[in-house]
Design an enzyme around this catalytic site. Structure first.
Site, PDB file in Angstrom:
ATOM      1  N   ASP A 268      42.272  41.396  42.683  1.00  0.00           N
ATOM      2  CA  ASP A 268      42.919  40.199  42.150  1.00  0.00           C
ATOM      3  C   ASP A 268      43.777  39.607  43.276  1.00  0.00           C
ATOM      4  O   ASP A 268      43.940  40.197  44.348  1.00  0.00           O
ATOM      5  CB  ASP A 268      43.727  40.510  40.884  1.00  0.00           C
ATOM      6  CG  ASP A 268      43.913  39.252  40.021  1.00  0.00           C
ATOM      7  OD1 ASP A 268      43.787  38.133  40.560  1.00  0.00           O
ATOM      8  OD2 ASP A 268      44.195  39.377  38.810  1.00  0.00           O
TER       9      ASP A 268
HETATM   10  C1  NOJ Z   1      45.029  35.871  39.193  1.00  0.00           C
HETATM   11  C2  NOJ Z   1      44.418  36.189  37.866  1.00  0.00           C
HETATM   12  O1  NOJ Z   1      44.913  37.417  37.395  1.00  0.00           O
HETATM   13  C3  NOJ Z   1      42.907  36.242  37.877  1.00  0.00           C
HETATM   14  O2  NOJ Z   1      42.460  36.337  36.550  1.00  0.00           O
HETATM   15  C4  NOJ Z   1      42.340  35.051  38.577  1.00  0.00           C
HETATM   16  O3  NOJ Z   1      40.929  35.096  38.551  1.00  0.00           O
HETATM   17  C5  NOJ Z   1      42.866  35.024  39.991  1.00  0.00           C
HETATM   18  N1  NOJ Z   1      44.313  34.889  39.946  1.00  0.00           N
HETATM   19  C6  NOJ Z   1      42.286  33.887  40.807  1.00  0.00           C
HETATM   20  O4  NOJ Z   1      42.808  32.692  40.403  1.00  0.00           O
END
Ligand code: NOJ
Length: 721
Positions: A268
């Site tokens: 993430d």
């Molecule tokens: C953080 C989020 O937790 C995740 O779900 C998302 O895909 C990513 N950012 C990218 O934006």
């Protein structure tokens, strides 16, 4: 297809590479730096990269994939550099958060899950994927398949609710939809137990037994793997002291060892670098070492791999084989997507894909099917289409932005139909007024205009709830009540004595208290997307008979949380007697929630017969059939979601009081009867045994079938291994 320069180049590249790329020989040609580049993901938008050095990085073979960079021309411009100006000409994979729609926005995932319409969910995911592709996006950071049992956590809105069985069905449908074309890859996220954040605070610690992890949090991910999902995202949280982005057990032992999955794991956003703040790495190099060795292939945004990978190899802290395996996975994914043959996307196809009538229609049907009728005293709903006047009151009655929910791709609020617009379109001859009454937040005490509007109208609709920013990422709440003065607004309208319907718009279960007790009708509509107003009006005025069911429990108050239907009995279950002491109960509130999992009313009534079993015993190789007759005993066509639950009353470890094992959404004309058959087999009985490993115990199994998790139709059989 428009023959632009990049498209032409694509065709040329394709013919030049008549031979499919050989991943192993490509790997052999790569330097360590080029390999690390394949594992680097950087961010951007319609214009290009957000990092100033983005283009230089591409030229230096330091970018394997991107996040948020989109727009066919932008994508092709960058891709051209990657496939013509770098030594090995490896194409870039462009990813984006396409969560519940790209330009046409469908209901938020939790809302859509309330439809129990798996086919519908697959179609909306496929439509989102088509729109995304038209804008150059070939990797969706969805579906989110996290089980969520705590409504404080804002990200409950992004998943399919609390149940691992249903969550698995939804995960499968969404993965299949997103990946249908074969040109777009989906991402099951967030691996894992992200939804178990303590106190519902986003990014917070999770801690649980391996049994709970495997029985509750893993199944939707396993379903995604079985549906051939191409990627996973490792989550922000830790589990019992080990951050998920450095967890070798979940990332490698389970994913690669047990499940034999060969896809790509992306971290993430900066979750690799965050291993430092978690406190298991002292430096970016140590963070890189921990994440790569645990099994995180691609690093999103932070650059610990790029900056430290080579050094770690020299120092023997990272093996060439580990690095190669991650790069191999990335290259294989690109190959499977056909990127080497055709790295570009056709330009100018937005008009043929964005917001086309088919997608709008899907959005409208999905919005209507997502609605859950929570209460309908004296059959107040549906309203007649002949009414002369409608008052729409409440802060969400005409908010285009909020209808799109917290993630909205490239959705634009100007495209959104609000409740006000939807009702106006539905009732062209009626006078439809709108009074905001109060904001979502903040205190207002004067509801005079709202009250006057209510008094003057035949139909009163109260559009209340949360604004879209109150759920989603980093949007946890310590109260799940209606915010601001909205309850007071409802009470002021209630005091007029006029019947009204509360039209809820929100991204999590709310504690409805007074509203659930006193309001005559409640329709839960979540954040219903681009066609929100039309879909909701279809339900309110009877063109669509509501058939949605809650995919997550609605508590009476926050003190009951976590509360979910598949809980344990305890050694002292409460009998329900008023003054019973020393039982597992509260002094001040019942144990039962306000609305149970699987609950939702219809404008018609259905009678479901007691379940019949095809045999009295089941063994390991022969499944059982459980049958019920479902009859529409009302006078309107409608759909019922028939649900089958099991309970293993005596087992090697304690089992939940109920576990969902079958759903079937049946549409029935008035008076029509249908037989619904469910199949139960050994795999439905499995649990994580006392010594580890999946087991099914001999003995009695109870079966319940009905139209919610409180189903009363009952039967039983014996399992004989
Ligand atoms: C953080 C989020 O937790 C995740 O779900 C998302 O895909 C990513 N950012 C990218 O934006």
């Amino acid at each position: 297809m428009k023959l632009t320069l990049p498209t032409l180049l694509g065709l040329l590249t394709a013919s030049a590479l008549a031979q499919p790329v050989d991943i192993e020989s490509l790997l052999q040609q790569m330097t360590t730096e080029e390999k690390l580049g394949q594992l680097m993901q950087i961010g951007g938008d319609h214009q290009g990269f957000s990092d100033k050095d983005g283009m230089e990085m591409v030229r230096a073979s330091q970018v394997g994939s991107t996040l948020g960079v989109r727009g066919a021309a932008t994508v092709n411009r960058i891709q051209k550099v990657a496939v013509t100006e770098t030594r090995l000409k490896i194409p870039i994979l462009f990813a984006f958060d396409v969560i519940h729609g790209y330009r046409t926005i469908f209901p938020v995932p939790l809302g859509e899950a309330a439809s129990f319409d798996l086919k519908g969910m697959e179609e909306t995911a496929a439509a989102a994927s088509r729109e995304a592709y038209a804008h150059g996006v070939k990797w969706t950071f969805a579906p989110m398949v996290d089980i969520a049992r705590d409504p404080r956590w804002g990200r409950v809105v992004e998943g399919a609710g609390e149940d691992p069985y249903y969550g698995s069905l939804v995960a499968r449908a969404r993965v299949k939809g997103f990946q249908r074309s074969g040109k777009v890859v989906a991402c099951a996220k967030h691996w894992v137990a992200y939804g178990a954040a303590e106190a519902g605070r986003d990014y917070n610690t999770a801690d649980m037994s391996e049994r709970t992890l495997r029985e509750v949090y893993f199944p939707p991910f396993k379903a995604a793997v079985d549906a051939k999902v191409g990627t996973f995202m490792s989550s922000f949280n830790e589990i019992g002291g080990v951050p998920a982005s450095a967890n070798r057990f979940t990332l490698t032992d389970v994913l690669r060892g047990e499940w034999k999955w060969d896809g790509v794991v992306v971290s993430d956003f900066t979750s690799v670098e965050e291993l430092i703040k978690h406190g298991i790495a002292g430096t970016p190099a140590e963070a890189c070492e921990a994440a790569l060795n645990a099994g995180v292939d691609i690093e999103m945004v932070s650059r610990t791999y790029l900056k430290n990978g080579a050094r770690l190899i020299k120092d023997g802290k990272l093996s060439q084989a580990t690095l190669d395996e991650s790069v191999r996975r990335v290259l294989r994914l690109k190959k499977r997507l056909g990127l080497f043959e055709d790295p570009y996307v056709p330009e100018g196809t937005q008009a043929a894909n964005f917001l086309i009538p088919e997608h709008r229609q899907l959005a409208r049907v999905s919005a209507a099917r997502s609605c859950v009728l929570l209460k309908n005293d004296k059959n107040l709903l549906p309203y007649s289409k002949n009414v002369k006047s409608v008052a729409i009151i409440g802060p969400l009655g005409d908010s285009q932005q909020d209808m799109m929910g917290s993630w909205n791709g490239d959705g634009q609020k100007k495209d959104v139909t609000t409740l006000l617009a939807g009702v106006r379109a539905r009732l062209p001859g009626a006078r439809v007024t709108f009074v905001k009454g109060c904001p979502v937040h903040g205190v207002v005490t004067d509801f005079k205009t709202a009250v006057a509007a209510a008094k003057a109208a035949d139909v009163v609709l109260l559009a209340v709830g949360e604004d879209a920013d109150m759920s989603g990422e980093a949007a946890s709440r310590t109260s799940i009540d209606l915010p601001g003065s909205q309850l007071a607004l409802i009470q002021a309208i209630h005091a007029t004595g006029k019947p009204y319907t509360v039209v809820l718009m929100n991204g999590r279960p709310l504690a409805l208290g007074w509203v659930a007790d006193k309001s005559p009708a409640i329709l839960e509509t979540w954040f219903a997307g681009t066609e929100a107003g039309n879909g909701i009006a279809d339900v309110l005025f009877g063109d669509v008979n509501p058939s949605g069911k809650l995919p997550i429990t609605f508590p009476r108050n926050l003190g009951q949380v976590p509360i979910y239907y598949n809980s344990k009995n305890t050694g002292r279950p409460w009998s329900g007697k008023k003054n019973e002491k020393y039982a597992s109960r509260y002094l001040d509130v019942l144990n039962s929630p306000q609305y149970v999992f699987g609950y939702g009313l219809s404008y018609t009534r259905f009678a479901i017969s007691a379940p019949r079993l095809s045999a009295a015993t089941m063994d390991a190789s022969s499944p059982l059939t459980v049958s019920v007759e479902v009859k529409n005993v009302g006078n309107r066509a409608g759909a019922e979601v028939v649900q089958l639950y099991i309970q293993d009353p005596v087992a090697g470890v304690t089992r939940p009081v109920r576990e969902l094992r079958g759903i079937e959404r049946v549409e029935l004309a008035p008076g029509e009867t249908r037989t619904v058959n469910f199949t139960l087999s050994r795999k439905d009985l499995l649990y994580w045994g006392p010594k580890g490993g999946w087991v099914a115990d001999p003995g009695e199994v109870l079966v319940y079938v009905g139209n919610s998790s409180a189903a009363t139709g009952k039967a039983s059989f014996r399992y004989v291994p």
